[in-house]
Design a protein around this motif. Structure first.
Motif, short mmCIF file in Angstrom:
data_model
loop_
_atom_site.label_atom_id
_atom_site.label_comp_id
_atom_site.label_asym_id
_atom_site.label_seq_id
_atom_site.Cartn_x
_atom_site.Cartn_y
_atom_site.Cartn_z
N PHE A 60 0.72 -1.07 -0.07
CA PHE A 60 -0.12 -0.05 0.01
C PHE A 60 0.87 1.29 0.02
CE2 PHE A 60 -2.49 3.34 2.20
CZ PHE A 60 -3.56 3.33 1.39
N VAL A 61 1.92 1.26 0.90
CA VAL A 61 2.69 2.48 1.04
C VAL A 61 3.46 2.86 -0.50
CG1 VAL A 61 4.87 3.21 2.01
CG2 VAL A 61 3.13 2.38 3.30
N LEU A 62 3.96 1.64 -0.90
CA LEU A 62 4.67 1.45 -2.25
C LEU A 62 3.88 2.27 -3.16
CD1 LEU A 62 7.30 1.37 -3.83
CD2 LEU A 62 6.39 -1.04 -4.25
N VAL A 63 2.65 1.67 -3.30
CA VAL A 63 1.59 2.32 -4.61
C VAL A 63 1.22 3.50 -4.40
CG1 VAL A 63 -0.42 1.63 -5.67
CG2 VAL A 63 0.99 -0.32 -5.15
N ALA A 67 2.13 6.53 -6.78
CA ALA A 67 0.86 7.26 -7.46
C ALA A 67 0.85 8.78 -7.16
CB ALA A 67 -0.43 6.46 -6.96
N VAL A 68 1.13 9.13 -5.76
CA VAL A 68 1.05 10.47 -5.60
C VAL A 68 2.37 10.90 -6.19
CG1 VAL A 68 1.40 12.20 -3.55
CG2 VAL A 68 -0.09 10.09 -3.17
N ILE A 76 6.36 21.16 -4.40
CA ILE A 76 6.71 20.96 -2.74
C ILE A 76 6.29 19.57 -2.43
CG2 ILE A 76 5.95 21.76 -0.54
CD1 ILE A 76 7.91 23.62 -2.10
N LEU A 77 5.18 19.03 -2.96
CA LEU A 77 4.32 17.95 -2.63
C LEU A 77 5.42 16.84 -3.25
CD1 LEU A 77 2.33 16.57 -1.01
CD2 LEU A 77 0.76 16.49 -2.78
N ARG A 78 5.68 16.68 -4.35
CA ARG A 78 6.57 15.85 -5.19
C ARG A 78 7.93 15.75 -4.29
NH1 ARG A 78 5.49 14.24 -10.74
NH2 ARG A 78 7.82 13.96 -10.75
#
Length: 147
Positions: A60-63, A67-68, A76-78
């Motif tokens: 879940f964390v990897l996907v 995806a994000v 900034i988010l990237r």
């Protein structure tokens, strides 16, 4: 006989370094999966349930992270998502390099120098791997290829 030992040592260390670079991006999912699995086991889930929870959490964390990173265009988010993956990889690279350098040198100063260099290189590698292969990128599922 000494030459064979040296050659096998170089091959073994080279293989270990290749594995470390290849798996660097998975440091955060592995850490979180292991943490959730250990917590589930301590809560009385049992070994199979703990392993299942750990694997599901890691996947879940990897996907979600990839995806994000691929869908969000805000720099900034990237950067924040990339740092979340690169910092644990750099920490793992530091300790792996520090441990490997302990096999061949006795000076703590040089071991620290090589460990910091290893941390930087492996952290950058994790960052680049995350940026290079996001799911759903151009031409991916649901998106037209750029031409």
């Amino acid at each position: 006989m000494l030459a064979v030992g040296i050659v096998l040592n170089i091959i073994g260390l080279g293989f270990f370094c290749w594995v470390l670079f290849t798996l660097a991006i998975y440091a955060l999912p592995f850490f979180l999966g292991m943490t959730v699995g250990l917590y589930a086991h301590e809560s009385g889930t049992g070994p199979l349930g703990a392993i299942g929870f750990g694997i599901v959490t890691a996947a879940f964390v990897l996907v979600i992270g990839q995806a994000v990173f691929s869908l969000v265009r805000t720099p900034i988010l990237r950067i924040a998502v990339a740092l979340m993956f690169a910092v644990p990889a750099a920490l793992a690279g530091y300790y792996a390099t520090f441990g490997l350098s302990g096999l061949t040198m006795t000076s703590d100063l040089w071991r620290q120098v090589f460990a910091v260099i290893g941390a930087v290189v492996i952290g950058v590698t994790a960052w680049m791997r995350l940026a290079a292969s996001p799911p759903g990128g151009p031409g991916g599922p649901g998106r037209p290829a750029l031409s």
